[in-house]
Design an enzyme around this catalytic site. Structure first.
Site, PDB file in Angstrom:
ATOM      1  CG  HIS A 121     -12.645  -0.200  -6.515  1.00 56.19           C
ATOM      2  ND1 HIS A 121     -11.845   0.671  -6.107  1.00 56.19           N
ATOM      3  CD2 HIS A 121     -13.711  -0.292  -5.639  1.00 56.19           C
ATOM      4  CE1 HIS A 121     -12.350   1.413  -5.063  1.00 56.19           C
ATOM      5  NE2 HIS A 121     -13.551   0.691  -4.693  1.00 56.19           N
ATOM      6  CG  ASP A 198      -9.266  -5.557  -5.927  1.00 53.05           C
ATOM      7  OD1 ASP A 198      -9.239  -6.001  -4.814  1.00 53.05           O
ATOM      8  OD2 ASP A 198      -9.947  -4.637  -6.240  1.00 53.05           O
ATOM      9  CD  GLN A 201     -16.254  -6.130  -2.471  1.00 55.25           C
ATOM     10  OE1 GLN A 201     -16.979  -6.969  -1.422  1.00 55.25           O
ATOM     11  NE2 GLN A 201     -16.108  -4.736  -1.942  1.00 55.25           N
ATOM     12  CE  LYS A 224     -13.565  -3.072   0.559  1.00 56.97           C
ATOM     13  NZ  LYS A 224     -15.030  -2.275   0.620  1.00 56.97           N
ATOM     14  CB  CYS A 362     -14.998   3.075  -6.412  1.00 54.79           C
ATOM     15  SG  CYS A 362     -14.880   4.220  -5.015  1.00 54.79           S
TER      16      CYS A 362
END
Length: 408
Positions: A121, A198, A201, A224, A362
């Protein structure tokens, strides 16, 4: 897992869009919020609202308890060893920028390496570009396989003794790839490098154990994972956070201030300058409670079932191209339909009450790797059903009809 009962806890899902019952398939962008999160935020502003840490009055104490209690809850949720290893931020983007600006810029020198992947991302790409420009470090990329996955042997070839940082997404927001971050961390540490994961997600969908992963830094976004917008967190190993300098200065993060010199508070508060996101932290704590009541393993199993069903149904449509691994993928399906632009696909689906995301997500370098300008994406969460998938497929068939293609 009783999805029908879970759906009742999400008020926003009980509505019509363009004359159709809403089918929300955009949780990778932001998840919907259960009533207990909404009520927690409402309760905070009605009964607890005050600034934290500095006040000695009752409301200040209540607000501080809610804020610091959220830190304890999140530390337990991802199995941090110490509560001080949880730094509240505005989200994943802010957390990554904090590590890049404070840690990476202090350890990287000319010729050092920062290792990434083409699937990152922009939030986990641009900060490292800036570090490289500022320090003379070199960006290196682990190559992708044809399905978008990565091989550990390629990680071994890319990471060297000059590597200072490895920054990698746990779950791709486009490909649905679940990266082997534990094994990548082992490789990074063998070469003396640090690894940032990261987790934007992954945290909403998988059971995360930062100690088992042995990652040095881990980032997440509350919105999220059924929490409110504007709140997230950075996990960092305590020894690393202690050696890092703050990047925002002002109230809340100071210990002693003179006219010409100042000193900082201890972890984690030295990184939380200004009035923090107190109501957001309370809402995030409620979201963690909600997810734990259902169980992360249960959520993961449900999403795998929905995704497998979606892959099977969507492949029935002629002219559809699905990106990423065909199996063992996270709960999203990114696709293109014949020669129809993804924005047109999303517009027609919206007219049928089906909400999907369209664009480059993104991830412009990844789009170029896929040789497309954009894609459409349907992403699933704990409140989605096979009926939602059926509505998606039906709407995709209508999209083909609308643009003059024979349905398949």
């Amino acid at each position: 897992m009783n999805v029908a009962e879970i759906r009742k806890q999400f008020p926003i899902l009980d509505q019509e869009v363009n004359g159709h019952p809403l089918v929300y398939l955009d949780s990778a962008a932001t998840s919907q919020k259960p009533i207990q999160v909404i009520e927690t935020i409402k309760h905070y502003y009605e009964y607890l609202n005050a600034n934290v840490h500095r006040g000695v009055h009752t409301l200040g104490s209540r607000a501080t308890d809610a804020y610091e209690g959220a830190r304890d809850k999140l530390a337990c949720f991802i199995n941090a060893q110490h509560r001080e290893e949880i730094v509240f931020t505005r989200g994943t983007t802010t957390a990554i920028n904090l590590v890049a600006s404070s840690y990476a810029r202090s350890v990287c020198q000319e010729g050092d390496e920062i290792v990434l992947t083409p699937m990152e991302h922009h939030s986990n790409l641009i900060p490292w570009q800036q570090v490289a420009k500022a320090t003379g470090a070199v960006l290196k990329y682990i190559p992708l396989q044809a399905d978008g996955s990565i091989r550990l042997e390629d990680v071994e070839k890319t990471v060297t003794d000059r590597t200072k940082m490895v920054a990698i997404v746990y779950v791709s927001n486009v490909l649905g790839v679940v990266n082997p971050v534990k094994e990548i961390a082992e490789i990074a540490h063998r070469h003396g490098a640090r690894i940032l994961v990261d987790g934007a997600q992954s945290t909403p969908h998988l059971k995360v154990d930062v100690q088992a992963l042995d990652c040095d830094f881990y980032t997440l976004s509350g919105h999220k994972m059924c929490g409110p917008t504007g709140i997230g967190a950075l996990y960092g190993k305590k020894a690393l956070l202690e050696q890092m300098e703050p990047v925002e200065f002002g109230g809340e993060m100071i210990d002693h201030v003179d006219l010409y010199e100042s000193t900082w508070k201890e972890l984690p508060w030295k990184f939380e300058g200004g009035t923090p996101i107190i109501a957001g932290a309370a809402g995030l704590a409620a979201a963690v409670d909600f997810l734990e009541q259902i169980g992360m393993d249960t959520i993961d199993r449900h999403e795998k079932q929905i995704t497998a069903y979606a892959m099977e149904r969507m492949k029935e449509i002629d002219g559809i191209e699905i990106y990423g691994p065909q199996q063992d993928r996270a709960g999203l399906v990114t696709f293109n339909l014949d020669d129809v632009h993804p924005h047109d696909v999303a517009t027609v689906l919206d007219a049928e009450g089906v909400a999907v995301r369209a664009g480059h997500h993104c991830c412009q370098p990844l789009m170029r790797w896929l040789n497309v300008s954009a894609t459409a994406r349907a992403s699933f969460y704990l409140y989605n059903t096979e009926e939602d998938v059926d509505r998606l497929v039906q709407a995709l068939r209508k999209t083909k009809e609308y643009f003059g293609y024979a349905t398949g």
